[in-house]
Design a protein around this motif. Structure first.
Motif, PDB file in Angstrom:
ATOM      1  N   TYR A  58       0.823  -1.214   0.000  1.00 22.56           N
ATOM      2  CA  TYR A  58       0.000   0.000   0.000  1.00 22.56           C
ATOM      3  C   TYR A  58       0.859   1.267   0.000  1.00 22.56           C
ATOM      4  CZ  TYR A  58       1.247   0.717   4.889  1.00 22.56           C
ATOM      5  OH  TYR A  58       1.964   0.950   6.037  1.00 22.56           O
ATOM      6  N   LYS A  80      -5.759  -3.217   2.681  1.00 20.93           N
ATOM      7  CA  LYS A  80      -4.975  -1.979   2.548  1.00 20.93           C
ATOM      8  C   LYS A  80      -4.555  -1.758   1.099  1.00 20.93           C
ATOM      9  CE  LYS A  80      -2.512  -0.403   5.893  1.00 20.93           C
ATOM     10  NZ  LYS A  80      -1.506  -0.104   6.937  1.00 20.93           N
ATOM     11  N   ARG A  81      -4.307  -2.847   0.383  1.00 23.80           N
ATOM     12  CA  ARG A  81      -3.959  -2.711  -1.037  1.00 23.80           C
ATOM     13  C   ARG A  81      -5.159  -2.203  -1.836  1.00 23.80           C
ATOM     14  NH1 ARG A  81      -1.343  -8.547  -2.185  1.00 23.80           N
ATOM     15  NH2 ARG A  81      -1.249  -9.023   0.046  1.00 23.80           N
ATOM     16  N   ALA A 138      -5.547   1.404  -1.356  1.00 23.43           N
ATOM     17  CA  ALA A 138      -4.557   2.148  -2.141  1.00 23.43           C
ATOM     18  C   ALA A 138      -4.986   2.264  -3.600  1.00 23.43           C
ATOM     19  CB  ALA A 138      -3.199   1.454  -2.036  1.00 23.43           C
TER      20      ALA A 138
END
Length: 259
Positions: free
Chosen positions: A93, A134-135, A138
């Motif tokens: 991220y 979290k990715r 992002a």
């Protein structure tokens, strides 16, 4: 271009670089080598403007040690200075954190953030990267800001993907790359039905084309492109699926946007 090498702190069980280097004693996930930024700058100085360089080919350029050594950060700044395009492929991220967003050039930067499952807990059992949630955050942040960003489903592991959730994320663009299997990856990745991987090419076993087509049809992200190793399969994707017939990474450039 790799800013770190001979190991990756993410140490994913399906990693093809790990499969190539580990048995040679060249894979150290605890202490990967750190590239010399001065050598990188000299290399960039020889690259013609208009080129797009992939960052994170053999190892992740945003693995945790980047927070300390900042080689990727300095490399991006040098690419901007020389007007060289860059494709960043990462499982982190960090690329969407403010300090990196501040230096990303929308005319030069292309970003693909890899996700293999949407289950945070499951991901931790076979990769030490940022958790998928979290990715995804992002990707959405970069997409909302107008960057050329895609979710990279690589490798695509059908058993691990919640396609209904995936299709509801609001992500506009994806790259799909299918799992390929060898004896090393089988040892590191239990729990997968490898009997379906019946097609052999270049010392790897692959799914048959029809099986791949059935998986791709489950992905409802508007813009899909398939990255492929099997020659006959690549020709099929290029003819029937990939938006950019000349580039399976489907990178948007200023010229393609204007065209």
């Amino acid at each position: 271009m790799d800013t770190y090498g001979c190991g990756c702190q993410h140490n994913c069980s399906y990693c093809y670089s790990r499969a190539l280097l580990d048995f040679r004693g060249l894979w150290n996930p605890d202490e990967p080598r750190i590239a010399d930024i001065q050598k990188i700058k000299r290399t960039i100085g020889k690259i013609p403007q208009g080129t797009i360089v992939r960052m994170g080919g053999m190892t992740d350029c945003f693995q945790p040690m980047e927070l300390t050594h900042r080689v990727t950060y300095e490399t991006i700044k040098e690419m901007n200075k020389r007007r060289i395009g860059y494709l960043i492929v990462t499982k982190s991220y960090l690329i969407a954190e403010p300090e990196y967003i501040d230096i990303l050039d929308k005319d030069l930067a292309h970003i693909q953030i890899t996700v293999t499952t949407l289950d945070d807990k499951r991901s931790l059992s076979y990769e030490k990267a940022s958790i998928p949630s979290k990715r995804i955050e992002a990707i959405r942040r970069l997409q909302d800001m107008g960057f050329d960003v895609a979710i990279r489903l690589s490798p695509m592991i059908e058993e691990y993907m919640d396609f209904e959730r995936l299709n509801e994320l609001g992500i506009e663009k994806c790259i799909i790359e299918f799992f390929r299997i060898n004896s090393w990856i089988k040892q590191w990745f239990p729990g997968i039905d490898f009997s379906r991987y019946t097609l052999r090419q270049s010392n790897y076993y692959h799914l048959p084309l029809q099986s791949k087509i059935e998986v791709v049809e489950k992905v409802r992200i508007p813009e899909r492109s398939i990255c492929e190793d099997v020659t006959e399969h690549f020709l099929y994707w290029r003819s029937h699926y990939n938006p950019n017939k000349m580039d399976c990474c489907n990178l948007r450039t200023r010229a393609s946007a204007e065209g």
